[in-house]
Scaffold this active site. Structure first.
Site, PDB file in Angstrom:
ATOM      1  N   THR A   1       0.546  -1.350  -0.004  1.00  0.00           N
ATOM      2  CA  THR A   1      -0.103  -0.018   0.048  1.00  0.00           C
ATOM      3  C   THR A   1       0.898   1.287   0.098  1.00  0.00           C
ATOM      4  OG1 THR A   1      -0.188  -0.422   2.443  1.00  0.00           O
ATOM      5  CG2 THR A   1      -1.908  -1.066   0.902  1.00  0.00           C
ATOM      6  N   ASP A   2       2.561   0.972   0.060  1.00  0.00           N
ATOM      7  CA  ASP A   2       2.981   2.252  -0.122  1.00  0.00           C
ATOM      8  C   ASP A   2       3.979   2.022  -0.614  1.00  0.00           C
ATOM      9  OD1 ASP A   2       3.743   4.687   0.627  1.00  0.00           O
ATOM     10  OD2 ASP A   2       4.864   4.707   2.672  1.00  0.00           O
ATOM     11  N   LEU A   3       3.900   1.906  -1.809  1.00  0.00           N
ATOM     12  CA  LEU A   3       5.061   1.435  -2.915  1.00  0.00           C
ATOM     13  C   LEU A   3       5.729   2.568  -3.042  1.00  0.00           C
ATOM     14  CD1 LEU A   3       6.739  -0.825  -4.382  1.00  0.00           C
ATOM     15  CD2 LEU A   3       5.420  -0.802  -6.235  1.00  0.00           C
TER      16      LEU A   3
END
Length: 232
Positions: free
Chosen positions: A166-168
């Site tokens: 979700t935080d690539l």
């Protein structure tokens, strides 16, 4: 081998092939400082401490909230069950990814301390040796086509394992001195069915490249993104 210890309001899971002594103390940085095992630190939302273990180096992180809520409740989270706590969930997700041959840090130990309806969490995981994130590298030089291909292949493997990062972003992609690509920081990430979310992951990564291009003038251009997508 994976071991679990639950005593009163403490829950610890650990890999006894990587650490098996002083498990209850291993989340206390003062314990490591007294043993002269602290080899460095990095500051972000909180401080990550780098620890010299018997076989590998570890990164010890205490989970902290961000945003406005984090200014009021810095490190407490609402408790529902042990397996859904942030450190335990990340620990097991890292194991799933390693089983899927994705290059992620080895999970060493995770702890949850429950108090009333809230908990605090800590994670000890492998510190990837001799590695820099893409932001640091791209401030110095451009990446090669082979390096973009290697990045794409790791993201593809992660997606084939149905893991939604979700935080690539390019702070969470490392490249070591051997040219090996690593994906890190799986807090609040999870396995998800379907395919549509995978494109959203990639678009988030593209926004990260553009953000750092404007912010830090990294050596990157849109044709580099085309190389990554072609390999993906």
């Amino acid at each position: 081998m994976l071991e679990t210890r639950k005593q009163n309001n403490n829950y610890i899971v650990f890999d006894d092939s990587l650490i098996n002594d002083n498990i209850e103390c291993c989340f206390d940085v003062q314990f490591w400082q007294k043993s002269n095992k602290v080899i460095g630190s990095a500051t972000g939302r909180g401080t990550t401490w780098f620890i010299q273990l018997a076989e590998i180096q570890g990164a010890l992180r205490h989970y902290r909230r961000g945003g406005l809520l984090g200014k009021i409740i810095s490190d407490h989270y609402f408790f529902t069950c042990w397996q859904k706590t942030r450190s335990i969930a990340e620990f097991h997700l890292l194991r799933e990814l390693r089983d899927a041959n994705v290059n992620v840090p080895k999970p060493i130990a995770a702890r949850v301390k429950k108090k009333w309806g809230t908990y605090q969490a800590d994670l000890l995981s492998e510190k990837v040796p001799d590695a820099q994130d893409l932001v640091a590298i791209l401030q110095q030089r451009s990446l090669t086509a082979d390096e973009y291909s290697a990045i794409a292949k790791q993201i593809k493997k992660m997606h084939q394992a149905q893991v939604n990062h979700t935080d690539l972003n390019i702070h969470n992609i490392l490249l070591d001195k051997q040219g090996k690509v690593w994906l890190i920081d799986f807090d609040k990430c999870y396995q998800q069915s379907g395919e549509k979310w995978k494109e959203k992951n990639l678009q988030r990564l593209l926004r990260s490249f553009n953000k750092e291009l404007n912010k830090r003038q990294i050596k990157w251009q849109m044709r580099d993104w085309d190389l990554l997508i072609q390999s993906y």
